[in-house]
Design an enzyme around this catalytic site. Structure first.
Site, PDB file in Angstrom:
ATOM      1  CD1 TRP A 126      -2.421   1.685   2.378  1.00 31.45           C
ATOM      2  CD2 TRP A 126      -2.752   1.621   0.182  1.00 31.45           C
ATOM      3  NE1 TRP A 126      -3.413   2.609   2.073  1.00 31.45           N
ATOM      4  CE2 TRP A 126      -3.633   2.580   0.722  1.00 31.45           C
ATOM      5  CE3 TRP A 126      -2.769   1.408  -1.202  1.00 31.45           C
ATOM      6  CZ2 TRP A 126      -4.515   3.337  -0.058  1.00 31.45           C
ATOM      7  CZ3 TRP A 126      -3.654   2.155  -1.981  1.00 31.45           C
ATOM      8  CH2 TRP A 126      -4.513   3.104  -1.411  1.00 31.45           C
ATOM      9  CE  LYS A 185      -8.440   0.201   4.123  1.00 37.03           C
ATOM     10  NZ  LYS A 185      -8.999  -0.271   2.844  1.00 37.03           N
ATOM     11  CE  LYS A 200     -11.054  -3.427   4.732  1.00 39.61           C
ATOM     12  NZ  LYS A 200     -10.033  -4.146   3.928  1.00 39.61           N
ATOM     13  CB  SER A 213      -9.441  -9.657  -0.373  1.00 41.37           C
ATOM     14  OG  SER A 213      -9.703  -9.723   1.014  1.00 41.37           O
ATOM     15  NE  ARG A 214      -1.541  -8.197   1.933  1.00 44.33           N
ATOM     16  CZ  ARG A 214      -0.650  -7.366   2.452  1.00 44.33           C
ATOM     17  NH1 ARG A 214      -0.537  -7.272   3.760  1.00 44.33           N
ATOM     18  NH2 ARG A 214       0.122  -6.637   1.672  1.00 44.33           N
ATOM     19  CG  ASN A 215      -8.390  -9.351   5.957  1.00 41.55           C
ATOM     20  OD1 ASN A 215      -8.135  -9.649   7.114  1.00 41.55           O
ATOM     21  ND2 ASN A 215      -7.902  -8.252   5.390  1.00 41.55           N
TER      22      ASN A 215
END
Length: 325
Positions: A11, A105, A186, A249-251
């Site tokens: 990021w 986040k 999220k 998305s890692r999550n």
């Protein structure tokens, strides 16, 4: 003024690449700070962050530095892009006159907001940046949008001006609570979506998880003082959709890995939702709030429940009206 970006992960690198796209020739530099000197030297030489953002060339206009003091020298504010667990240590080493824009986040060690932690440490000018922003796409210049929120309108507008490019729309907000914590919640909902994918439960189940997850996000955020409009904005619904559905998305990928019985780690990259789920579950229990998806994800992530037991806990809840609190 110089624009320091503190943290050379995916990021941070993407934001550096984005920022120089509209920076005029001869302007003060964009500085990308890497904690490890050897990594900074490698990145400065190769101009590609192969570990965290492969395939994206780092423009020569981005200065890569390992000296934190040199990185923030002469700057009005800095973007803090290290993972949430590393934010307190980094803030401790920064001058308190610097404006800090928190881009992680996640939550502070005590489960509170990172913005509150920054103020407690003596920073008067604090902002948060959040939205549906996968580094892989922002780094390549694909269209996207994000939100910068702060009680300090001048700081929010300065960040907007520094980051607004033809490929990235930057909106401002005064709702720090909603923007910051939307990005936290999220991640947990994306873990749930990944668990659903990993168990092969289908589109109906995933759509239900995302929809009820948004309801759960609203319950938590509004309880802490967020504006309901923010829940349905870029940093709430927008980020939830991106993180719960994207291959980047890692999550979501971590949830899918857990469902398959695999370790959720991805090459040392941080999965913020794994840590966050337990902190949010503890908050809900302490304050009497009903966050069933958070609870299920926290128990599965901790190894207390199997993924199937987590789904059973959600499907077996008592019947109620859709909008009942």
């Amino acid at each position: 003024m110089p624009l320091p970006i503190l943290g050379a992960g995916g990021w941070g690198t993407a934001l550096a690449v984005n920022a120089v796209r509209v920076r005029p020739a001869g302007a003060a530099p964009v500085r990308l700070w890497a904690r490890r000197p050897e990594f900074a030297a490698q990145l400065a030489h190769e101009r590609v962050n192969a570990a965290y953002l492969p395939g994206v060339t780092l423009p020569e206009a981005v200065e890569v530095v390992a000296d934190l003091g040199a990185a923030v020298a002469g700057a009005d504010f800095a973007l803090v892009t290290v993972p949430s667990v590393g934010v307190p240590e980094l803030l401790a080493d920064l001058p308190r006159t610097l404006g800090v824009v928190l881009c992680a986040k996640g939550l502070a060690p005590d489960g509170g907001q990172l913005s509150a932690l920054a103020r407690d440490m003596g920073f008067a000018r604090v902002a948060v940046l959040s939205g549906p922003n996968h580094a892989e796409e922002i780094g390549r210049g694909l269209p996207g949008a994000t939100v910068v929120a702060s009680r300090d309108a001048a700081l929010a507008h300065a960040v907007q001006k520094a980051l607004m490019t033809p490929g990235l729309r930057v909106y401002t907000s005064s709702d720090e609570v909603g923007v910051e914590l939307g990005g936290v919640l999220k991640n947990v909902m994306a873990l749930a979506a990944g668990l659903s994918d990993g168990l092969g439960l289908g589109d109906n189940a995933k759509a239900a998880l995302i929809t009820r997850g948004l309801r759960e996000m609203r319950r938590y955020l509004v309880a802490l003082g967020a504006l309901e409009d923010t829940v349905y904005g870029l940093s709430g619904l927008g980020d939830l959709v991106a993180t719960a559905t994207s291959r980047h998305s890692r999550n979501r990928a971590a949830g899918e890995a857990i469902a398959r019985g695999e370790h959720p780690g991805q090459g040392g990259k941080v999965v913020e939702g794994l840590r966050t789920a337990g902190l949010l579950d503890a908050w809900a229990l302490a304050h009497g709030h009903d966050l069933p998806i958070v609870r299920a994800v926290a128990r599965v992530a901790a190894g207390e429940w199997t993924p199937q037991e987590g789904i059973t806990s959600l499907m077996g809840r008592e019947a109620r009206a859709e909008h009942e609190e």
